[in-house]
Design a protein around this motif. Structure first.
Motif, PDB file in Angstrom:
ATOM      1  N   GLY A  36      21.314  -7.269  21.020  1.00 14.17           N
ATOM      2  CA  GLY A  36      21.479  -5.934  21.575  1.00 14.17           C
ATOM      3  C   GLY A  36      20.426  -4.945  21.119  1.00 14.17           C
ATOM      4  N   GLN A  37      19.822  -5.204  19.961  1.00 14.29           N
ATOM      5  CA  GLN A  37      18.774  -4.324  19.442  1.00 14.29           C
ATOM      6  C   GLN A  37      17.684  -5.158  18.796  1.00 14.29           C
ATOM      7  OE1 GLN A  37      19.800  -1.047  16.987  1.00 14.29           O
ATOM      8  NE2 GLN A  37      21.582  -0.436  18.174  1.00 14.29           N
ATOM      9  N   MET A  38      16.437  -4.735  18.998  1.00 11.64           N
ATOM     10  CA  MET A  38      15.326  -5.410  18.326  1.00 11.64           C
ATOM     11  C   MET A  38      15.247  -4.912  16.892  1.00 11.64           C
ATOM     12  SD  MET A  38      11.412  -5.969  19.671  1.00 11.64           S
ATOM     13  CE  MET A  38      11.942  -7.112  20.958  1.00 11.64           C
ATOM     14  N   SER A  39      15.176  -5.829  15.962  1.00 13.31           N
ATOM     15  CA  SER A  39      15.120  -5.472  14.543  1.00 13.31           C
ATOM     16  C   SER A  39      13.746  -4.939  14.179  1.00 13.31           C
ATOM     17  CB  SER A  39      15.437  -6.699  13.685  1.00 13.31           C
ATOM     18  OG  SER A  39      15.123  -6.475  12.333  1.00 13.31           O
ATOM     19  N   ILE A  40      13.714  -4.045  13.218  1.00  5.44           N
ATOM     20  CA  ILE A  40      12.453  -3.535  12.672  1.00  5.44           C
ATOM     21  C   ILE A  40      11.650  -4.662  12.038  1.00  5.44           C
ATOM     22  CG2 ILE A  40      13.322  -2.984  10.356  1.00  5.44           C
ATOM     23  CD1 ILE A  40      11.748  -0.349  10.553  1.00  5.44           C
ATOM     24  N   GLU A  41      12.323  -5.776  11.709  1.00  9.54           N
ATOM     25  CA  GLU A  41      11.649  -6.911  11.085  1.00  9.54           C
ATOM     26  C   GLU A  41      10.938  -7.807  12.107  1.00  9.54           C
ATOM     27  OE1 GLU A  41      14.683  -8.771   8.775  1.00  9.54           O
ATOM     28  OE2 GLU A  41      14.816  -7.109   7.348  1.00  9.54           O
ATOM     29  N   MET A  42      11.189  -7.578  13.385  1.00 11.39           N
ATOM     30  CA  MET A  42      10.526  -8.385  14.415  1.00 11.39           C
ATOM     31  C   MET A  42       9.098  -7.883  14.636  1.00 11.39           C
ATOM     32  SD  MET A  42      13.656  -9.214  17.013  1.00 11.39           S
ATOM     33  CE  MET A  42      15.046 -10.209  16.448  1.00 11.39           C
ATOM     34  N   GLU A  43       8.361  -8.551  15.511  1.00 11.53           N
ATOM     35  CA  GLU A  43       6.912  -8.353  15.525  1.00 11.53           C
ATOM     36  C   GLU A  43       6.395  -7.368  16.570  1.00 11.53           C
ATOM     37  OE1 GLU A  43       5.186 -12.318  15.299  1.00 11.53           O
ATOM     38  OE2 GLU A  43       6.744 -12.844  13.859  1.00 11.53           O
TER      39      GLU A  43
ATOM     40  N   PRO B 267       0.801  -1.226   0.000  1.00 13.50           N
ATOM     41  CA  PRO B 267       0.000   0.000   0.000  1.00 13.50           C
ATOM     42  C   PRO B 267       0.831   1.273   0.000  1.00 13.50           C
ATOM     43  CG  PRO B 267      -0.042  -1.048   2.153  1.00 13.50           C
ATOM     44  CD  PRO B 267       0.618  -2.013   1.233  1.00 13.50           C
ATOM     45  N   GLU B 268       2.061   1.195   0.520  1.00 17.67           N
ATOM     46  CA  GLU B 268       2.982   2.323   0.519  1.00 17.67           C
ATOM     47  C   GLU B 268       4.396   1.784   0.399  1.00 17.67           C
ATOM     48  OE1 GLU B 268       2.598   5.221   3.670  1.00 17.67           O
ATOM     49  OE2 GLU B 268       0.511   4.672   4.026  1.00 17.67           O
ATOM     50  N   THR B 269       5.354   2.665   0.080  1.00 16.24           N
ATOM     51  CA  THR B 269       6.748   2.258   0.022  1.00 16.24           C
ATOM     52  C   THR B 269       7.186   1.726   1.386  1.00 16.24           C
ATOM     53  OG1 THR B 269       7.221   3.949  -1.637  1.00 16.24           O
ATOM     54  CG2 THR B 269       9.104   3.023  -0.445  1.00 16.24           C
ATOM     55  N   GLY B 270       7.770   0.536   1.396  1.00 15.36           N
ATOM     56  CA  GLY B 270       8.234  -0.072   2.636  1.00 15.36           C
ATOM     57  C   GLY B 270       7.180  -0.856   3.386  1.00 15.36           C
ATOM     58  N   TYR B 271       5.934  -0.837   2.883  1.00 18.38           N
ATOM     59  CA  TYR B 271       4.843  -1.576   3.515  1.00 18.38           C
ATOM     60  C   TYR B 271       4.588  -2.852   2.702  1.00 18.38           C
ATOM     61  CZ  TYR B 271       3.396   2.553   6.286  1.00 18.38           C
ATOM     62  OH  TYR B 271       3.338   3.612   7.159  1.00 18.38           O
ATOM     63  N   TYR B 272       4.533  -3.989   3.383  1.00 19.69           N
ATOM     64  CA  TYR B 272       4.279  -5.262   2.705  1.00 19.69           C
ATOM     65  C   TYR B 272       3.242  -6.044   3.503  1.00 19.69           C
ATOM     66  CZ  TYR B 272       8.613  -4.196   0.214  1.00 19.69           C
ATOM     67  OH  TYR B 272       9.575  -3.586  -0.537  1.00 19.69           O
ATOM     68  N   GLU B 273       2.160  -6.430   2.841  1.00 14.97           N
ATOM     69  CA  GLU B 273       1.052  -7.104   3.525  1.00 14.97           C
ATOM     70  C   GLU B 273       0.642  -8.374   2.785  1.00 14.97           C
ATOM     71  OE1 GLU B 273      -0.764  -2.818   5.086  1.00 14.97           O
ATOM     72  OE2 GLU B 273      -1.947  -4.062   3.694  1.00 14.97           O
TER      73      GLU B 273
ATOM     74  N   LEU C  48       9.451  -8.308   6.130  1.00 12.07           N
ATOM     75  CA  LEU C  48      10.325  -7.277   5.564  1.00 12.07           C
ATOM     76  C   LEU C  48       9.684  -5.896   5.532  1.00 12.07           C
ATOM     77  CD1 LEU C  48       9.181  -6.789   2.470  1.00 12.07           C
ATOM     78  CD2 LEU C  48      10.553  -8.801   1.962  1.00 12.07           C
ATOM     79  N   ASP C  49       8.471  -5.779   6.078  1.00  7.51           N
ATOM     80  CA  ASP C  49       7.788  -4.492   6.182  1.00  7.51           C
ATOM     81  C   ASP C  49       8.550  -3.595   7.158  1.00  7.51           C
ATOM     82  OD1 ASP C  49       4.604  -3.309   5.989  1.00  7.51           O
ATOM     83  OD2 ASP C  49       5.832  -2.621   7.663  1.00  7.51           O
TER      84      ASP C  49
END
Length: 616
Positions: A170-177, A69-75, A146-147
């Motif tokens: 050490g850091q939570m990834s943006i790919e996690m939930e 629906p937008e750049t970087g958004y995957y559904e 990968l959203d």
């Protein structure tokens, strides 16, 4: 029975479940048991039918829907995914006329994607803003792994420096939930969000198959911030102080019911392949299977790749993986790195004690085998990097045209072209051709071992060559980078306490002989290639079904490692080149590789300090 036992497990109830039939010549036939593996990747759903010997006798796949629906958004949509799963099962069963009554167990794996249902109606909840109202009728209730929409939420989470973050590198990834759940809270109407319950996609699929709310340790520990009870004083698994601090106190209500509850109180959590329930009548009808088939706890797709590869019997002194050797012991897994390679590559290693490695996710306890720990490293782009480098070179179209005349794919053609270039100049190895070409390929950021999303690529030895020779050199440099970075990841893991001495590959890159030889020599260890190159992951999922099917009336089941040892197939081993010259060359190239990595960060820091305060 202890999961750690390497003794064979025999389930009398299952042994007696085989059906017998009599043909017109009065010969008695024993119907062989079968197990189904379901693999839901980013682009497709696959089903494999595996017999009791571990042979794949049916395999089918179907592409699944993806919305942006937008750049970087995957559904995606579980409604669509489920339809593709059922279609794949029907076609895989039909390939060898497998009798549905012979299916004993089903196992699932899927991408680590957030899936949302209504906790009152169990219907999909649309994750598409700004209205979240499913106006297109597609039931888009999955935010794909990968959203990258929860940028600010991820920053907020990592700013807490909560102790659980040490279990995700050490850091939570943006790919996690959890960042995605927080994004939904920040963007959904409150009355909609308050009715949501959340699953990892794998757990959502086992829920759809059984109606059961049981969760997989693999899903919640690896991607949702769940810390197993007893680890670092964890009492309930879910960390109430963490969820409250980041703005999700709602999830703590009713003993974390919306995330799956508390184990043994209002929820149940199990390790890979443990029986979570049986196939419902509704799901069975849609799959073309009888109700009552055992369904095992699922895993994330890369972890199914570990299951489908590292159990193979290995004779490192011979030329093949020898299926006739004595049984493997589970401790042998500690020396085996599973490299699940596709668009990116995931590196998985098991240990008997927790091993913390900077830039490597985990260690995660209980996610595959009880009381053992898994670490997960990775390269942000490998297959995608090769594709990008080849397709952006000026000679790409010319090379494609030539490859088509030979009825070859672009990779096989370029490998052959490299061999011709080697022969033309009488070079001792292909690697010698690239001795003065230094390609550093973190074009998509770095996941392991430095965990720096701002990393980029660099080239030393740039020339004006626009020919196919020039393309072949860039292609070789990319393969060399992939191999050297694998060396860097393994070195970091071993320096921290792992004991990796071999690489068990899976995925399409296994078919690239030049890359596999380069990997073995650069990493100075053998690379093992599975029998089912393209199906190692779904093969691993089928083994989860076999484990579930082995469950007896007391709830005991055959240890997963025993199943892997028994059902894994022989493949072949690729060994490091014995040529001392190539070894010295790649050792020298590795030093340059490390300098390129370190200097890029130093250069960036120096420039940032120079321009600090200049632009406001």
């Amino acid at each position: 029975m202890s999961q750690h036992s390497s003794m064979p497990f025999r389930n009398p109830a299952r042994q007696q479940s085989r059906q017998m039939s009599v043909d017109p010549h009065n010969e008695i036939h024993v119907q062989q048991d079968h197990y189904i593996g379901i693999d839901v990747g980013t682009g497709s759903a696959r089903a494999c039918i595996m017999n009791s010997k571990g042979d794949i006798v049916g395999l089918a796949s179907e592409n699944i829907g993806l919305w942006q629906p937008e750049t970087g958004y995957y559904e995606q949509s579980t409604t669509n995914i489920w339809r593709c799963i059922c279609s794949s099962i029907h076609r895989a069963m039909d390939q060898h006329n497998v009798d549905p009554s012979s299916i004993r167990g089903i196992g699932f794996d899927a991408t680590c994607s957030l899936t949302v249902f209504n906790q009152e109606t169990d219907e999909p909840v649309c994750v598409t803003g700004p209205r979240f109202d499913n106006n297109d009728g597609n039931d888009r209730n999955v935010i794909l792994w990968l959203d990258h929409r929860p940028v600010e939420e991820t920053k907020k989470i990592n700013a807490t420096n909560h102790n659980l973050l040490r279990y995700v590198g050490g850091q939570m990834s943006i790919e996690m939930e959890i960042p995605k759940v927080l994004w939904l809270k920040n963007n959904m109407p409150k009355d909609v969000f308050d009715k949501c319950k959340f699953y990892d996609l794998t757990d959502a699929l086992t829920h759809m198959a059984t109606g059961n709310e049981t969760r997989s340790f693999c899903s919640v520990v690896c991607k949702q911030g769940y810390v197993p009870v007893g680890v670092d004083g964890s009492v309930k698994g879910w960390q109430e102080d963490f969820l409250t601090e980041i703005g999700l106190p709602d999830l703590c209500e009713d003993n974390f019911k919306r995330m799956g509850g508390v184990n043994g109180v209002n929820g149940r959590y199990v390790t890979a392949g443990e029986l979570i329930g049986t196939l419902s009548a509704k799901a069975g009808a849609e799959m073309g299977l009888p109700a009552g088939i055992a369904v095992g706890s699922g895993v994330i797709d890369a972890y199914a790749g570990w299951i489908g590869t590292v159990g193979a019997k290995v004779n490192l002194k011979g030329d093949t993986l020898n299926s006739g050797q004595a049984n493997n012991h589970v401790s042998q897994a500690f020396t085996r790195l599973a490299a699940v390679a596709g668009t990116s590559t995931c590196h998985l290693a098991m240990s008997d004690k927790p091993v913390f490695v900077n830039g490597v996710w985990g260690p995660y306890r209980d996610v595959l085998i009880p009381d053992y720990w898994l670490a997960e490293g990775g390269q942000s782009a490998t297959g995608e990097l090769l594709k990008h480098v080849i397709e952006t070179h000026p000679a790409f179209q010319e090379a494609m045209s030539v490859a088509e005349t030979f009825n070859a794919n672009i990779y096989d053609y370029l490998n052959e072209h490299l061999r011709e270039m080697q022969e033309k100049v009488n070079a001792p190895t292909i690697s010698y051709l690239g001795r003065h070409f230094f390609f550093y390929g973190d074009l998509f950021g770095n996941r392991s071992p430095i965990a720096d999303p701002d990393m980029k690529g660099s080239v030393i030895g740039l020339s004006s060559d626009k020919s196919i020779d020039g393309l072949a050199m860039y292609y070789y440099g990319t393969m060399e980078f992939i191999a050297l970075q694998t060396h860097q990841i393994i070195e970091s893991m071993n320096n921290s306490g792992h004991i990796i001495s071999s690489i068990f590959m899976s995925g399409s890159q296994c078919q690239n002989a030049v890359l596999m030889e380069l990997m073995a020599t650069a990493c100075e260890m053998p690379v093992l290639i599975p029998r089912y190159v393209h199906a190692a992951v779904v093969h691993g999922a089928a083994m989860l079904g076999a484990k579930a099917a082995s469950t007896d009336k007391e709830g005991n089941s055959e240890p997963l490692w025993n199943i892997m040892d028994r059902m894994s197939k022989p493949g072949k081993a690729v060994y490091p080149n014995k040529d001392a010259g190539e070894r010295k060359l790649l050792q020298a190239k590795y030093k340059v590789f490390l300098e390129q990595c370190e200097q890029q960060r130093a250069f960036r820091k120096e420039i940032d300090e120079a321009v600090e305060g200049w632009v406001r």
